[in-house]
Write a protein that holds these residues in place. Structure first.
Motif, short mmCIF file in Angstrom:
data_model
loop_
_atom_site.label_atom_id
_atom_site.label_comp_id
_atom_site.label_asym_id
_atom_site.label_seq_id
_atom_site.Cartn_x
_atom_site.Cartn_y
_atom_site.Cartn_z
N THR A 108 0.82 -1.20 0.00
CA THR A 108 0.00 0.00 0.00
C THR A 108 0.85 1.25 0.00
N ASN A 109 2.15 1.10 0.19
CA ASN A 109 3.03 2.27 0.18
C ASN A 109 3.98 2.24 -0.99
N ASP A 110 3.52 1.52 -2.06
CA ASP A 110 4.35 1.41 -3.27
C ASP A 110 5.68 0.75 -2.97
N ASN A 111 5.67 -0.15 -1.98
CA ASN A 111 6.87 -0.87 -1.59
C ASN A 111 6.89 -2.19 -2.32
N PRO A 112 7.88 -2.44 -3.16
CA PRO A 112 7.85 -3.65 -3.98
C PRO A 112 8.04 -4.92 -3.18
N CYS A 131 14.83 -24.97 -13.66
CA CYS A 131 14.93 -23.77 -14.47
C CYS A 131 15.44 -22.62 -13.60
N ALA A 132 16.17 -21.75 -14.20
CA ALA A 132 16.64 -20.55 -13.50
C ALA A 132 15.49 -19.54 -13.49
N TRP A 133 14.69 -19.56 -12.44
CA TRP A 133 13.49 -18.72 -12.38
C TRP A 133 13.87 -17.30 -12.01
N ARG A 134 13.30 -16.35 -12.71
CA ARG A 134 13.66 -14.94 -12.59
C ARG A 134 12.58 -14.20 -11.80
N ASN A 135 12.91 -13.77 -10.61
CA ASN A 135 11.94 -13.04 -9.79
C ASN A 135 11.81 -11.61 -10.33
N PRO A 136 10.61 -11.17 -10.67
CA PRO A 136 10.47 -9.85 -11.30
C PRO A 136 10.48 -8.69 -10.31
N ILE A 137 10.41 -8.96 -9.03
CA ILE A 137 10.25 -7.88 -8.06
C ILE A 137 11.60 -7.26 -7.73
N LEU A 138 11.68 -5.96 -7.93
CA LEU A 138 12.89 -5.22 -7.65
C LEU A 138 12.62 -4.18 -6.58
N PRO A 139 13.65 -3.78 -5.84
CA PRO A 139 13.46 -2.72 -4.84
C PRO A 139 13.18 -1.39 -5.52
N SER A 140 12.36 -0.56 -4.87
CA SER A 140 12.05 0.77 -5.39
C SER A 140 12.96 1.76 -4.70
N SER A 141 13.83 2.40 -5.46
CA SER A 141 14.86 3.26 -4.89
C SER A 141 14.40 4.68 -4.67
N ALA A 201 8.89 -2.56 -9.80
CA ALA A 201 9.39 -1.87 -8.61
C ALA A 201 8.30 -0.91 -8.16
N GLY A 202 7.56 -1.30 -7.11
CA GLY A 202 6.38 -0.53 -6.73
C GLY A 202 5.32 -0.65 -7.80
N HIS A 203 4.96 0.46 -8.43
CA HIS A 203 4.02 0.44 -9.56
C HIS A 203 4.71 0.76 -10.88
N SER A 244 9.24 1.04 -20.36
CA SER A 244 9.12 1.38 -18.94
C SER A 244 7.89 2.27 -18.77
N LEU A 245 7.18 2.10 -17.67
CA LEU A 245 5.95 2.84 -17.43
C LEU A 245 5.57 2.72 -15.97
N THR A 246 4.64 3.56 -15.55
CA THR A 246 4.03 3.47 -14.23
C THR A 246 2.53 3.30 -14.40
N VAL A 247 1.96 2.32 -13.73
CA VAL A 247 0.51 2.13 -13.76
C VAL A 247 -0.10 2.76 -12.52
#
Length: 853
Positions: free
Chosen positions: A89-93, A131-141, A421-423, A431-434
């Motif tokens: 809820t705080n755009d924290n990934p 399989c080398a699974w790729r986690n899509p979640i990145l930290p929001s800096s 990363a967040g939204h 690249s975009l923000t939703v």
């Protein structure tokens, strides 16, 4: 020879007695020996076969385990289980829906992500490569300018307005008409110039702000008000700015609010309870509070005050759902001016288009006297409509052949190719923000392709519907759905709205009664394999092509009877496609048995229902920055004429080298001033946004083209009573100069009466007001796109309307130097030599998706 043959045959069947006995013994012994040998051989073969089969079965099982897990992606996922979906809820990934988050006992997010530890249950899978699974979640800096408001930010808004005594409803206090309360809270978009300085030039962070809609029912000059609150960081820095003038939107002109709508329904039901005998006799209604659905339409001012029309229907969807389908021929009006509900009253009743009856008493007198022509539904009709209305498979009919098998599924062999990363979302150069807002719904901001901004904002603004029906209370019904909340947070339906491998992002809204934020996962992100080529070529010595994969950011929602799905699709070649789809229930109208099954307003679609004709128009704000902010809107006309006219050449006679003195050609036309355009199929033209200051390597202006999908056109005249609110539906594309105070194509409230208010400059404008002839040449321009469709309901729309779609595409138009996909591995075979190929998934076991349990 014939005799000899005959003799031999005779002798064979009639041997001497001694010889026959001896031969019989030998024959019996031979047969017994053969049987014994056969049994021994069969047993030995069976043992050997079992031994060999078991050995091979073990090997095959291991192979199948690996192949099947690779092929389906998720054998271990149970279809009956619904994924736990929670996002920050705080755009924290860290709590975005791809992480291994679960809900604790108190609803808090607990992270259970850990490395895979082999167990006995993994014994088969361990024999295959993981399989080398790729986690899509990145930290929001860094904070995101455009993400939806968080729960903490909404709470800060409420606390600030309470502390400043702008709002007087706090926890443990009832919400009443005589309250100053927050109706909705949503993101207040930043000033564009400041936003771009921050995003592009390292400027100061502009801060995040909110807009709060406050119903001020506890002041002398009661009204509807909006405030800007922020920056939403430390509470000590928060400032509040009033966005409307006092009394600009009078209390009586406000849209329905959370207190009023419940009182409206209760007031109408209380009056209907007085005519329970008539309703029972006509419609088999046993209890108005349980069996009747009320559909108010309005409010509007008829000169005497605040009024709503209403229609009633039977509840075919249970007591918690409005039923817009099973409409009854019974309507009226409710006067609901003021805050004292004891002064409210119903009037102008119509029964089977007979009326108006000034009040309930007059209607019941006509019924008792026998002068009222009335209709009688059979006993138990409510149970019938429940069976006809509920969108479930008929258990009495056989299932369609092979429908018990699951359909085709898609999987991601190495995890998503996008990151979140967040939204903020990144995928294959995009690249975009939703984002979402409680009233307007979904939007995308700061959309870039290969690092270059294409779109600053693409946001849904409004959905308009205009109904026509031969029924009192239902003729000329107009809905503007932003008033009801296109962005009201509603949880997406997993595996229906979005594929099982999608990631989810949160939407937010304010709950005025609970005095808290409503945070739900509604936006889903996923990649699609369209199973067709984005491009291909097959020749004698050439075989090449690229699969058509694209990213989808999808927002499903529901307003009343209709469900909407808004898609933003991003393609590998630089295109962005926006689609708007409608499904759900139609709004019905009563079919009179004395009428034809085909009426000027629609067809009979069910036992007692007509599907009234209507339209859907989706209004979008599309603010493109093509190679920079200073752009032009250019029309390219597709023409036909003689060669001289095409070439505009008076010196050379082109007829010498043209086969015919006829040709098609194009002409260019820069739109110099703000204007509105319509799709004209007779005089076809391209709509383009170009940058005259930036060229591609061929020396051509860089640009993007706007391509509307097949769309309907508005045929209501300018003097239609609601046309000011519907003015955006008059055009398929309107172009204005960008202004931060022209954020939306229409305000949320009803038109301000300028004569009563004595003000010719309202704080917020309609699209028609924005088209005031300003220059748009070489300026930062905004396009307002309206797309939609006409709907003539048919039998196939009951009980469910199959999804209908419209939309538009933004396509590169000389923006690049060449096709923009040749930085992606793709099949390329020349002269029997493979020079390149798309990556092929490994033969491996895919990791379980973190958001599936």
């Amino acid at each position: 020879m014939a005799n000899n043959y005959s003799n031999r045959a005779y002798e064979f069947t009639n041997e001497p007695k001694e010889k026959k006995t001896s031969s019989l013994k030998i024959l019996v012994c031979g047969q017994l020996l053969g049987i014994i040998v056969f049994i021994i051989g069969f047993a030995a073969g069976l043992c050997i076969g079992i031994f060999v089969y078991n050995g091979n079965e073990s090997k095959l099982a291991n192979t199948e385990t690996c192949q099947n897990q690779r092929g389906t992606g998720r054998l271990e996922i149970k279809q009956s289980e619904q994924p736990v979906i929670t996002t920050a809820t705080n755009d924290n990934p860290s709590s975005t829906n791809r992480g291994k988050d679960t809900l604790g006992d108190k609803g808090e997010v607990k992270n259970t992500d850990s490395e895979h530890t082999p167990t006995s249950e993994d014994s088969d899978a361990q024999k295959c490569k993981r399989c080398a699974w790729r986690n899509p979640i990145l930290p929001s800096s860094q904070p995101n300018l455009f993400a939806p408001l968080s729960a903490e930010e909404m709470t800060l808004v409420h606390r600030t307005l309470v502390d400043l005594k702008i709002v007087d409803v706090d926890h443990d206090q009832d919400l009443t008409f005589k309250s100053n309360f927050i109706g909705t809270i949503f993101l207040h978009p930043p000033n564009k110039r400041e936003a771009l300085q921050y995003l592009d030039d390292g400027g100061k962070f502009p801060g995040r702000y909110a807009t709060a809609v406050v119903i001020r029912g506890n002041i002398d000059q009661k009204d509807y008000m909006q405030y800007k609150i922020g920056p939403l960081g430390q509470s000590s820095d928060v400032k509040v700015t009033q966005l409307l003038k006092n009394g600009e939107v009078p209390y009586e002109s406000r849209p329905y609010d959370n207190v009023e709508i419940g009182e409206i329904i209760f007031s109408i039901l209380a009056d209907l309870d007085k005519i329970a005998a008539l309703l029972k006799d006509s419609f088999d209604i046993n209890n108005v509070y349980e069996d009747v659905s009320i559909m108010p339409n309005g409010p509007y001012n008829d000169g005497s005050g605040r009024v709503s029309r209403f229609t009633i229907g039977l509840r075919g969807l249970g007591d918690k759902e409005f039923d817009f389908l099973n409409i009854l021929p019974f309507t009226g009006r409710l006067s609901h001016s003021g805050q004292n509900t004891s002064d409210w009253f119903t009037y102008d009743y119509f029964y089977l288009n007979q009326g108006p009856f000034s009040n309930i008493t007059e209607l019941i007198d006509a019924y008792n006297s026998g002068t009222l022509k009335y209709i009688k539904y059979p006993e138990g009709y409510k149970e019938y409509i429940i069976q006809e209305t509920l969108p479930i498979r008929s258990v009495n009919s056989p299932a369609r052949p092979d429908s018990h098998y699951p359909g085709t599924s898609t999987y991601e062999p190495h995890g998503p190719r996008y990151t979140i990363a967040g939204h903020a979302v990144n995928w294959m150069g995009w690249s975009l923000t939703v984002s979402t807002g409680q009233h307007r719904g979904p939007s995308i901001f700061d959309v870039r392709f290969k690092g270059e901004r294409i779109i600053y904002e693409n946001s849904l603004n409004e959905i308009a519907l205009v109904y026509s029906a031969d029924g009192s209370g239902q003729d000329n019904m107009v809905y503007l759905d932003s008033v009801y909340g296109l962005g009201e947070a509603k949880r997406a339906i997993p595996r229906v709205d979005c594929p099982f491998y999608a990631s989810y992002l949160n939407s937010s809204g304010w709950n005025p009664r609970g005095l808290k934020a409503s945070i739900l996962p509604t936006f889903c992100i996923f990649e699609v394999n369209a199973q067709d080529p984005l491009w291909r070529h097959k020749g004698q010595d050439v075989e090449a092509g690229l699969n058509n994969n694209f990213l989808v950011a999808r927002y499903p929602t529901q307003v009343g009877n209709y469900d909407y799905i808004i898609d933003f699709q991003f393609y590998l070649d630089g295109r962005v496609k926006t689609t708007a789809s409608a499904t759900g229930f139609i709004q019905g109208s009563f079919w009179n048995p004395s009428s034809n099954v085909q009426t000027p307003f629609g067809y009979k679609v069910a036992n007692s229902l007509i599907g009234p004709i209507h339209d859907h128009t989706f209004g979008f704000k599309v603010d493109m920055d093509v190679a920079g902010r200073d752009n032009d809107f250019q029309l390219i006309h597709w023409k036909y004429g003689d060669v001289n006219r095409a070439l505009k050449n008076n010196k050379t006679d082109p007829s010498n080298y043209f086969f015919y003195n006829h040709t098609r050609y194009i002409e260019w036309d820069l739109v110099e001033k703000e204007t509105g355009l319509k799709v004209d199929t007779e005089n076809q033209k391209y709509w383009t946004i170009i940058n005259r200051n930036k060229k591609n390597k061929n020396g051509v202006n860089r640009g993007y083209r706007i391509i509307p999908m097949s769309t309907s056109s508005q045929n209501l005249p300018d003097d239609y009573p609601r046309m000011q609110e519907l003015s955006f539906t008059k055009y398929h594309c309107a172009i204005t100069k960008h202004k931060d105070d022209e954020q939306y194509l229409k305000p949320l409230y009803f038109p301000v009466d300028k004569q009563l208010f004595n003000d010719t400059s309202p704080s917020q404008l309609y699209l028609e007001d924005m088209l005031d002839g300003e220059s748009i040449a070489n300026e930062d321009i905004v396009t307002w796109l309206s797309v939609g469709f006409l709907h003539i309901p048919t039998s196939e729309d009951v009980p469910m309307t199959i999804k209908v779609e419209s939309g538009f595409t933004l396509k590169p138009f000389n923006f690049f130097d060449r096709t923009a996909v040749f930085d992606i591995p793709a099949l390329a075979v020349f002269n029997n030599t493979m020079y390149d190929n798309a990556p092929v998934p490994d033969m491996c076991v895919s990791e379980p998706y973190p958001n599936q349990h």
